[in-house]
Scaffold this motif. Structure first.
Motif, short mmCIF file in Angstrom:
data_model
loop_
_atom_site.label_atom_id
_atom_site.label_comp_id
_atom_site.label_asym_id
_atom_site.label_seq_id
_atom_site.Cartn_x
_atom_site.Cartn_y
_atom_site.Cartn_z
N PRO A 185 -2.64 19.48 -19.33
CA PRO A 185 -1.11 19.83 -19.90
C PRO A 185 -0.87 20.98 -19.73
O PRO A 185 -1.59 22.02 -19.96
N VAL A 186 0.61 21.03 -20.45
CA VAL A 186 1.43 22.53 -20.58
C VAL A 186 0.05 23.16 -21.25
O VAL A 186 -0.33 24.52 -21.07
N ALA A 187 -0.03 22.44 -22.41
CA ALA A 187 -1.24 23.74 -23.23
C ALA A 187 -2.03 24.33 -22.61
O ALA A 187 -2.68 25.38 -22.91
N THR A 188 -2.65 23.91 -22.22
CA THR A 188 -4.21 23.86 -21.19
C THR A 188 -3.48 25.17 -20.00
O THR A 188 -4.85 25.74 -19.87
N ILE A 189 -2.46 24.97 -19.80
CA ILE A 189 -2.29 26.09 -18.17
C ILE A 189 -2.35 27.38 -19.61
O ILE A 189 -2.36 28.14 -18.93
N ALA A 190 -0.87 27.01 -20.76
CA ALA A 190 -0.62 28.58 -21.56
C ALA A 190 -1.99 28.99 -21.93
O ALA A 190 -2.27 30.02 -21.88
N GLY A 191 -3.51 28.34 -22.16
CA GLY A 191 -4.57 28.59 -23.06
C GLY A 191 -4.52 29.55 -21.38
O GLY A 191 -6.04 30.35 -21.94
N GLY B 17 14.93 40.25 -15.92
CA GLY B 17 14.52 40.59 -14.29
C GLY B 17 13.29 39.63 -14.76
O GLY B 17 13.62 38.96 -15.36
N ARG B 18 12.22 40.11 -14.02
CA ARG B 18 11.04 39.09 -13.88
C ARG B 18 10.55 39.53 -14.95
O ARG B 18 10.38 40.55 -15.03
N VAL B 19 9.90 38.76 -15.78
CA VAL B 19 9.37 39.02 -17.29
C VAL B 19 8.10 38.67 -17.00
O VAL B 19 7.73 37.51 -16.53
N GLU B 20 7.12 39.57 -17.74
CA GLU B 20 5.30 38.42 -17.77
C GLU B 20 5.72 37.95 -19.17
O GLU B 20 5.26 38.22 -20.07
N LEU B 21 4.98 36.19 -19.46
CA LEU B 21 4.98 36.27 -20.74
C LEU B 21 3.66 35.64 -21.41
O LEU B 21 2.59 35.52 -20.30
N CYS B 22 3.39 36.09 -22.64
CA CYS B 22 1.52 35.72 -22.56
C CYS B 22 1.88 34.27 -22.45
O CYS B 22 3.10 33.43 -23.10
N GLY B 23 0.80 34.00 -22.54
CA GLY B 23 0.12 32.19 -22.44
C GLY B 23 0.96 32.45 -24.08
O GLY B 23 1.33 30.64 -24.87
N SER B 24 0.88 32.90 -25.37
CA SER B 24 0.74 32.77 -26.55
C SER B 24 2.20 32.38 -26.97
O SER B 24 3.19 31.74 -26.95
N ASP B 25 3.20 33.58 -25.56
CA ASP B 25 4.63 32.70 -25.80
C ASP B 25 4.71 31.45 -25.47
O ASP B 25 5.55 31.18 -26.19
N LEU B 26 3.92 31.23 -24.25
CA LEU B 26 4.66 29.82 -23.99
C LEU B 26 4.58 28.31 -25.11
O LEU B 26 5.07 27.88 -25.33
N PHE B 27 3.13 28.84 -25.69
CA PHE B 27 2.91 28.01 -27.01
C PHE B 27 4.37 28.07 -28.34
O PHE B 27 4.43 27.07 -28.87
N LYS B 28 4.58 29.08 -28.42
CA LYS B 28 6.39 28.71 -29.02
C LYS B 28 6.77 28.01 -28.79
O LYS B 28 7.93 28.15 -29.32
#
Length: 76
Positions: free
Chosen positions: A21-27, A52-63
């Motif tokens: 699941p995407v949530a696992t990838i975010a973790g 431009g190109r920015v890095e997200l934290c996995g916790s950002d993906l959870f949001k």
């Protein structure tokens, strides 16, 4: 001609390829196993400008994800 391997995958491509699941990838991203990168238009926060190109934290993906692990709808 041999093409180079693909450098970037969407989280949904990774979800399908890895069978998780995407949530696992975010973790995994949150604990530093790899980087989540996206492209963003200019955003101004105080005096700081980001674009431009920015890095997200996995916790950002959870949001961004809904409780079912799918993108949540954004409303204004």
């Amino acid at each position: 001609m041999i093409l180079p391997s693909k450098e970037y995958f969407t989280v949904f491509e990774a979800e399908a390829r890895w069978g998780v699941p995407v949530a696992t990838i975010a973790g995994w991203a949150d604990v530093g196993r790899f980087r989540l990168v996206t492209s963003a238009p200019m955003v101004v926060c105080g005096a700081q400008k980001v674009c431009g190109r920015v890095e997200l934290c996995g916790s950002d993906l959870f949001k961004i994800l809904g409780t079912a692990g799918v993108p949540a709808l954004c409303t204004a």
